[in-house]
Motif scaffolding. Structure first.
Motif, PDB file in Angstrom:
ATOM      1  N   GLU A   1      40.910  46.230  32.345  1.00 46.67           N
ATOM      2  CA  GLU A   1      40.579  45.826  33.707  1.00 46.67           C
ATOM      3  C   GLU A   1      41.633  44.876  34.277  1.00 46.67           C
ATOM      4  O   GLU A   1      42.054  45.020  35.425  1.00 46.67           O
ATOM      5  CB  GLU A   1      39.201  45.167  33.744  1.00 46.67           C
ATOM      6  N   THR A   2      42.065  43.913  33.479  1.00 53.09           N
ATOM      7  CA  THR A   2      43.089  42.989  33.978  1.00 53.09           C
ATOM      8  C   THR A   2      44.431  43.710  34.148  1.00 53.09           C
ATOM      9  O   THR A   2      45.195  43.403  35.066  1.00 53.09           O
ATOM     10  CB  THR A   2      43.247  41.782  33.041  1.00 53.09           C
TER      11      THR A   2
ATOM     12  N   SER B   1      47.561  38.384  36.746  1.00 55.14           N
ATOM     13  CA  SER B   1      46.340  39.153  36.989  1.00 55.14           C
ATOM     14  C   SER B   1      45.189  38.658  36.120  1.00 55.14           C
ATOM     15  O   SER B   1      44.058  38.530  36.584  1.00 55.14           O
ATOM     16  CB  SER B   1      46.596  40.635  36.712  1.00 55.14           C
ATOM     17  N   THR B   2      45.498  38.374  34.853  1.00 57.13           N
ATOM     18  CA  THR B   2      44.443  37.930  33.940  1.00 57.13           C
ATOM     19  C   THR B   2      43.889  36.574  34.352  1.00 57.13           C
ATOM     20  O   THR B   2      42.668  36.390  34.432  1.00 57.13           O
ATOM     21  CB  THR B   2      44.963  37.880  32.500  1.00 57.13           C
ATOM     22  N   TRP B   3      44.758  35.630  34.643  1.00 62.16           N
ATOM     23  CA  TRP B   3      44.277  34.315  35.078  1.00 62.16           C
ATOM     24  C   TRP B   3      43.534  34.400  36.408  1.00 62.16           C
ATOM     25  O   TRP B   3      42.673  33.567  36.701  1.00 62.16           O
ATOM     26  CB  TRP B   3      45.431  33.316  35.173  1.00 62.16           C
TER      27      TRP B   3
ATOM     28  N   VAL C   1      38.164  44.417  28.774  1.00 61.04           N
ATOM     29  CA  VAL C   1      38.708  43.333  29.599  1.00 61.04           C
ATOM     30  C   VAL C   1      40.211  43.513  29.780  1.00 61.04           C
ATOM     31  O   VAL C   1      40.747  43.332  30.876  1.00 61.04           O
ATOM     32  CB  VAL C   1      38.400  41.959  28.979  1.00 61.04           C
TER      33      VAL C   1
ATOM     34  N   THR D   1      41.450  36.737  37.147  1.00 59.66           N
ATOM     35  CA  THR D   1      40.202  37.474  36.953  1.00 59.66           C
ATOM     36  C   THR D   1      39.042  36.498  36.793  1.00 59.66           C
ATOM     37  O   THR D   1      38.939  35.778  35.795  1.00 59.66           O
ATOM     38  CB  THR D   1      40.297  38.392  35.723  1.00 59.66           C
TER      39      THR D   1
ATOM     40  N   ARG E   1      44.352  45.605  37.434  1.00 60.36           N
ATOM     41  CA  ARG E   1      44.541  44.717  38.567  1.00 60.36           C
ATOM     42  C   ARG E   1      45.987  44.244  38.713  1.00 60.36           C
ATOM     43  O   ARG E   1      46.367  43.723  39.756  1.00 60.36           O
ATOM     44  CB  ARG E   1      43.621  43.498  38.436  1.00 60.36           C
TER      45      ARG E   1
END
Length: 389
Positions: free
Chosen positions: A332-333, A349-351, A329, A353, A336
């Motif tokens: 991937e974040t 980016s994480t928020w 995870v 996703t 992005r």
């Protein structure tokens, strides 16, 4: 017919060539610097127990993350940049853990804190971590106390202890078990589990017939087992981890051999099950990631492939798979967030996703949610010490 250039024309041409070359130098230099920056490792840091009463948990989870990052780096990293994971052993000690994390935060080259472990440790770390703004990714605890609302740099993935307790109590209510005792560790982790269990039992109109604590050093495990057995329960909800789990389960099996025991995922380390031997058989344990042997799930197949490629001597386990998933995870974040991510762009980016499916395990980051995953399933320990569903 081309005339031979004059001396003046030759000088002017040479001058233009030199000036052109000089003008190109800053651009070429910037390309070179950019290329160097693009391959600089993304450094992340982790404090967890590699030794001490919960060392087996930390080792498994750390190895799971390591094999994921190794597989990612072998394919060129994230947007061309490798992930570099630094780990520090805190022995499941609050002072050592906070000292480790304070040191990590003082080093500006550390991009994020990753998968630090333990409710008491994370509670102690959080104030400074939140103040610093450094991304705090996938802390290892199901406690609600480490899931502050309106905090943008803390990212919880695993289902909460409340989610796990709900599943266990729901199962007990469904099969008609009413005489339930609770044993929990006398620290913030255990108290959180106890509180979550009580809430779930109230929801299903159940009451505990006995509640007992066990100290971290397990010195009172025998006494706790005697008190639990004396209450004549049909089942016991176990909110323990590491050494206290082993001591209590062995003691309560001597008191009541066939007593049904229900525990949360943190209890289910492979070394714990192995040490318990036959005493673990028949225990029901909630899990917050899939069975690491369930090859029908693509994420498990990916994990098993990375595990074998890394030649890890440990047995693949739920905790190792959790470490692997957390690392997947994160990568991937990070991907992005772009080629040259900042902490701010990574947090955004994480928020951003949503509904990320790794292949049988989905995460959905929402600032209104306490955790990105709600995955919980119940497993049982078979006679060979392996988990079955």
């Amino acid at each position: 017919m081309r005339l031979k250039p004059t001396l003046l024309e030759s000088v002017q041409a040479s001058r233009r060539s030199v000036l052109g070359a000089l003008a190109a130098l800053p651009f070429a230099a910037s390309l070179s610097v950019r290329a160097a920056e693009d391959t600089t490792p993304i450094k992340i840091a982790q404090s967890l127990a590699l030794t001490g009463p919960l060392g087996e948990l930390g080792q498994a989870m750390h190895q799971g993350a390591k094999v994921c990052f190794a597989a990612v780096n072998a394919k060129g990293g994230v947007n061309g940049r490798p992930i570099e994971l630094t780990v520090a052993d805190d022995g499941y000690d609050v002072k050592r853990a906070t000292a480790n994390v304070n040191g990590f935060m003082e080093d500006s080259s550390n991009f994020a804190l990753f998968n630090c472990m333990g409710t008491p440790m994370i509670e102690a770390m959080l104030p400074k971590v939140i103040e610093s703004g450094i991304p705090f990714f996938a802390p290892f605890s199901g406690a609600l106390s480490i899931r502050p609302k309106n905090t943008r740099n803390v990212f919880n993935i695993r289902a909460s202890y409340a989610d796990e307790a709900e599943q266990l109590v729901q199962h007990l209510a469904t099969v008609g078990i009413k005489r339930i005792a609770i044993v929990y560790q006398n620290n913030s982790f255990g108290k959180e589990v106890f509180s979550a269990t009580q809430q779930a039992m109230a929801h299903y109109k159940l009451e505990a017939i006995a509640t007992v604590t066990v100290e971290n050093d397990s010195s009172d495990a025998d006494a706790a087992a005697k008190k639990i057995a004396a209450s004549a329960p049909e089942a016991v909800l176990v909110g323990l981890a590491g050494k206290p789990t082993i001591a209590f389960v062995k003691a309560v099996r001597k008191e009541r051999k066939g007593l049904q025991l229900y525990a949360l995922s943190i209890m289910g380390a492979a070394a714990t099950i192995q040490t318990l031997g036959a005493d673990a058989t028949g225990m029901t344990i909630s899990q917050i990631v899939p069975l690491p042997s369930n090859m029908s799930r693509p994420v498990v197949r990916d994990f098993q492939q990375a595990w074998k490629a890394a030649n890890v001597t440990l047995e693949p386990s739920h905790l190792a798979l959790e470490g692997y998933i957390n690392a997947r995870v994160f990568t991937e974040t990070l991907r992005r967030a772009g080629r040259n991510p900042t902490r701010s762009s990574f947090i955004d980016s994480t928020w951003g996703t949503k509904n990320l499916d790794l292949g049988g395990f989905a995460v959905n980051f929402s600032e209104s949610a306490l955790n990105a995953s709600r995955f919980v399933e119940l497993t049982m320990v078979a006679s060979n010490g392996r988990f079955i569903r």
